[in-house]
Design an enzyme around this catalytic site. Structure first.
Site, PDB file in Angstrom:
ATOM      1  N   ARG A   1       5.052 -12.819   9.786  1.00  0.00           N
ATOM      2  CA  ARG A   1       5.585 -11.394   9.697  1.00  0.00           C
ATOM      3  C   ARG A   1       7.014 -11.690  10.155  1.00  0.00           C
ATOM      4  NH1 ARG A   1       1.838  -7.640   8.835  1.00  0.00           N
ATOM      5  NH2 ARG A   1       3.218  -5.664   9.218  1.00  0.00           N
TER       6      ARG A   1
ATOM      7  N   GLU B   1       0.843  -1.314  -0.123  1.00  0.00           N
ATOM      8  CA  GLU B   1      -0.054  -0.032   0.004  1.00  0.00           C
ATOM      9  C   GLU B   1       0.887   1.371  -0.037  1.00  0.00           C
ATOM     10  OE1 GLU B   1      -2.771   0.185   3.435  1.00  0.00           O
ATOM     11  OE2 GLU B   1      -3.536   2.294   2.512  1.00  0.00           O
TER      12      GLU B   1
ATOM     13  N   LYS C   1       4.112   0.865   9.804  1.00  0.00           N
ATOM     14  CA  LYS C   1       4.057   2.123   9.185  1.00  0.00           C
ATOM     15  C   LYS C   1       3.413   3.223   9.900  1.00  0.00           C
ATOM     16  CE  LYS C   1       2.849   0.315   4.891  1.00  0.00           C
ATOM     17  NZ  LYS C   1       2.609   0.007   3.728  1.00  0.00           N
TER      18      LYS C   1
HETATM   19  P1  ATP Z   1       2.106  -1.899   8.195  1.00  0.00           P
HETATM   20  O1  ATP Z   1       1.379  -3.037   9.176  1.00  0.00           O
HETATM   21  O2  ATP Z   1       3.303  -1.864   8.587  1.00  0.00           O
HETATM   22  O3  ATP Z   1       1.309  -0.824   8.079  1.00  0.00           O
HETATM   23  P2  ATP Z   1       1.256  -3.425   5.923  1.00  0.00           P
HETATM   24  O4  ATP Z   1       1.188  -4.908   5.851  1.00  0.00           O
HETATM   25  O5  ATP Z   1       0.086  -2.696   6.114  1.00  0.00           O
HETATM   26  O6  ATP Z   1       2.468  -3.080   6.832  1.00  0.00           O
HETATM   27  P3  ATP Z   1       1.649  -3.242   3.183  1.00  0.00           P
HETATM   28  O7  ATP Z   1       2.013  -2.190   2.240  1.00  0.00           O
HETATM   29  O8  ATP Z   1       0.235  -3.469   3.058  1.00  0.00           O
HETATM   30  O9  ATP Z   1       1.954  -2.965   4.595  1.00  0.00           O
HETATM   31  O10 ATP Z   1       2.482  -4.623   2.785  1.00  0.00           O
HETATM   32  C1  ATP Z   1       2.792  -5.162   1.658  1.00  0.00           C
HETATM   33  C2  ATP Z   1       3.159  -6.387   1.966  1.00  0.00           C
HETATM   34  O11 ATP Z   1       4.196  -6.742   2.605  1.00  0.00           O
HETATM   35  C3  ATP Z   1       2.010  -7.382   2.243  1.00  0.00           C
HETATM   36  O12 ATP Z   1       1.994  -8.373   1.590  1.00  0.00           O
HETATM   37  C4  ATP Z   1       2.518  -7.637   3.800  1.00  0.00           C
HETATM   38  O13 ATP Z   1       2.066  -8.722   4.242  1.00  0.00           O
HETATM   39  C5  ATP Z   1       3.784  -7.739   3.571  1.00  0.00           C
HETATM   40  N1  ATP Z   1       4.751  -7.172   4.784  1.00  0.00           N
HETATM   41  C6  ATP Z   1       4.494  -5.970   5.496  1.00  0.00           C
HETATM   42  N2  ATP Z   1       5.032  -6.097   6.661  1.00  0.00           N
HETATM   43  C7  ATP Z   1       5.655  -7.334   6.866  1.00  0.00           C
HETATM   44  C8  ATP Z   1       6.634  -7.784   7.775  1.00  0.00           C
HETATM   45  N3  ATP Z   1       6.717  -7.529   9.015  1.00  0.00           N
HETATM   46  N4  ATP Z   1       7.184  -9.182   7.405  1.00  0.00           N
HETATM   47  C9  ATP Z   1       6.752  -9.720   6.275  1.00  0.00           C
HETATM   48  N5  ATP Z   1       5.949  -9.363   5.523  1.00  0.00           N
HETATM   49  C10 ATP Z   1       5.292  -7.999   5.788  1.00  0.00           C
HETATM   50 MG    MG Z   2      -1.381  -3.742   4.352  1.00  0.00          MG
END
Ligand code: ATP
Ligand code: MG
Length: 559
Positions: free
Chosen positions: A263, A37, A273
């Site tokens: 994760r 995102e 984020k």
């Molecule tokens: P946050 O929780 O920090 O806002 P998010 O998961 O919402 O992060 P996205 O931009 O939606 O962030 O993530 C893009 C991809 O990266 C998704 O498939 C998500 O599952 C993966 N991702 C995000 N954070 C992690 C992590 N700590 N470990 C592994 N994969 C991750």
């Molecule tokens: Mg997300």
């Protein structure tokens, strides 16, 4: 060798699934995607997901798409879209022509939502967000049907069209799937598919007044792109029945499957984020690429090579259970990668002046210094030796304890690539602080050995005044000293000593001339990289990581 997941190195449960699907003919090719995102910069956790998705595509001869999940314009910005692409490329991956945006599918998603309405599987709900939340029930209590649940198809279609046309204010109505308000899985209790949002979208501008939810956009975008394996993190496990429900109830062109992995969590690090955005907005760090940030941009600016990140991700493996990785393991991968490649240089961080009394005034000489001790192909350079030198303040003690073997009054040490010197006199200022050492050198020891075979117990680094260039050096420490900082209370937990700036450091000429972005090793100090704040007369260096290897001790027996 097996890792924490019990699978073989290079193999994990997701790769096993992909291999099985190919072997059984369930799928003929592999298509994955990385779906960020654009509401912030990528971080270490994303690196794990990127390496997994792009890595699987590479290993199984498939492809991986970069798809922006741009369904919430209130938080998304073009700056993030650009930064994410830069960072994925920097990490070493290429999506080829497959750069996609969920917003490219808004028209199709809208048409599919209408299909659900026509099939009696979606309805417009006029309840407020709060009413919807309350009537959804809890884990132990079923939800209650909305009073708007049985609207006619015609009324639903009309209201949905007017939502799109922007007739209603934010929050006035939503489109919900009509599934089961008493489902044991709360995600299936008539989830919201569309909400009204009057906001400017970085790509579609003001064309839309409604935006699809993650759950409605994600699976359908996967299907449109013919994704075969939609890999996401564990928190989406409970969403999988909804992912499947949407695909089963829509005329989608392909049938992707969702798989979840744990994760990445890292000690001393917050990867949310929301927290990273707050750190930037509140000025606790200098920006998204502040070298203390766990963002890919920050790590890059700190001098971490992309290869070290990929190696780290490979070592931690892919598991189905959440766990936390020691930050020391990351530093270890960085140190190990840099040890192989980084050029060696000399730099004195806290200079103490040394005058070699028996070296002729005005004279200098050049000595040969190797660029890498284990890689002759890296060549050598010449450094200047002369009457005035700088050594590290820490390499001298006026009254040394037993185990201190470096310079002290009357003591002889070796200068790296140079001569033996002996400290003859200590000069102090009015406050009693040591400001200069008067030494002598032994001309017989050029090259670092005494013809009479006498030994010294220490070799120290130095830079001659004749070639020294003053530099700024930024030393970074953990942003959070607590191994498990709390996201809710992060500001109070910031390490006040996370950044130490040293001025007046003295570095050898080669460092001033070189504009490379690769980290080098300052001998006996650690790895450092030139920062973009450098100016022609004054280089600035960031410490990537120190030389001290605490992880090796921890991992001890294993290695
Ligand atoms: P946050 O929780 O920090 O806002 P998010 O998961 O919402 O992060 P996205 O931009 O939606 O962030 O993530 C893009 C991809 O990266 C998704 O498939 C998500 O599952 C993966 N991702 C995000 N954070 C992690 C992590 N700590 N470990 C592994 N994969 C991750
Ligand atoms: Mg997300």
């Amino acid at each position: 060798m097996t890792d924490e997941t019990g699978s073989e190195a290079g193999r994990d449960f997701i790769r096993d699934i992909v291999a099985d699907d190919l072997a059984s003919g369930t799928t003929t090719g592999v298509v994955t995607r990385f779906p960020p995102e654009p509401n912030g910069y990528l971080h270490l956790g994303h690196a794990k997901s990127i390496c997994l998705n792009f890595g699987i595509a590479e290993e199984f001869g498939g492809r991986c798409h970069l798809r922006f999940d741009d369904t919430n314009p209130t938080k998304e910005e073009q700056e993030y879209i650009d930064a994410i692409q830069r960072d994925v490329r920097w990490l070493g991956f290429d999506w080829g022509t497959h750069l996609h945006f969920a917003s490219d599918y808004f028209e199709q998603l809208y048409a599919w939502a209408q299909d659900l309405i026509r099939a009696g599987k979606a309805y417009v709900d006029d309840q407020s967000q709060e009413e919807i939340r309350v009537s959804r029930g809890t884990l132990t209590e079923p939800g209650r049907n909305s009073p708007y649940r049985d609207r006619s198809v015609a009324e639903n279609l009309d209201l949905f069209a007017r939502m799109r046309a922007g007739e209603f204010p934010n929050g006035a109505r939503v489109l919900r799937a009509k599934i089961d308000m008493s489902s044991g899985n709360i995600n299936l209790r008539d989830p919201v598919l569309y909400r009204i949002l009057h906001a400017h979208h970085p790509r579609t501008g003001t064309a839309w007044s409604i935006y699809p939810s993650y759950d409605f956009a994600h699976g359908q975008s996967d299907a449109i792109e013919h994704i075969t394996h939609s890999i996401c993190t564990l928190e989406f496990e409970d969403h999988r029945p909804l992912y499947d429900w949407c695909l089963d109830n829509l005329p989608v062109p392909s049938r992707p499957r969702q798989y979840e992995f744990a994760r990445l969590n890292v000690t001393h690090t917050l990867l949310s984020k929301r927290v990273l955005t707050e750190l930037v907005r509140s000025g606790h760090v200098s920006g998204w690429d502040d070298p203390r940030m766990p963002t890919l941009a920050g790590l890059q600016r700190r001098g971490v090579p992309a290869a070290a990140l990929r190696e780290f991700v490979k070592r931690i493996g892919v598991a189905k259970a959440n766990s936390t990785v020691d930050i020391g393991m990351f530093d270890f991968a960085v140190r190990e990668t840099l040890n192989k490649s980084a050029l060696r240089r000399m730099a004195v961080l806290r200079p103490l002046k040394v005058v070699i009394e028996n070296y002729p005034e005005g004279q200098t000489e050049e000595v040969e210094a190797v660029n890498h001790p284990d890689d002759a192909a890296q060549g050598s350079r010449r450094i200047t030796f002369g009457r005035e030198l700088y050594i590290e303040r820490d390499d001298f003690m006026e009254d040394p304890p037993k185990k201190f073997f470096r310079l002290a009054p009357g003591r002889e040490v070796r200068l790296r690539y140079g001569y033996f010197i002996t400290c003859r006199e200590v000069i102090k200022d009015a406050n009693g602080e040591v400001v200069e050492l008067r030494c002598t050198y032994d001309p017989q020891t050029r090259g670092g050995n005494a013809p009479d075979g006498r030994k010294v117990k220490a070799t120290i680094h130095w830079v001659s005044a004749a070639e020294a260039v003053p530099a700024e050096v930024r030393l970074y420490n953990l942003l959070f000293s607590d191994p498990a900082p709390e996201a809710a209370n992060f500001a109070a937990q910031i390490n006040p000593e996370s950044l130490e700036v040293l001025q007046g450091c003295m570095v050898e000429r080669a460092l001033a001339a070189d504009n490379a972005h690769d980290a080098v090793q300052f001998e006996r100090q650690g790895y450092f990289v030139r920062d973009r704040d450098s100016t022609p007369g004054k280089p600035v260096f960031n410490r990537t990581v120190g030389l001290k290897d605490t992880w090796a001790k921890v991992a001890g027996g294993a290695a």
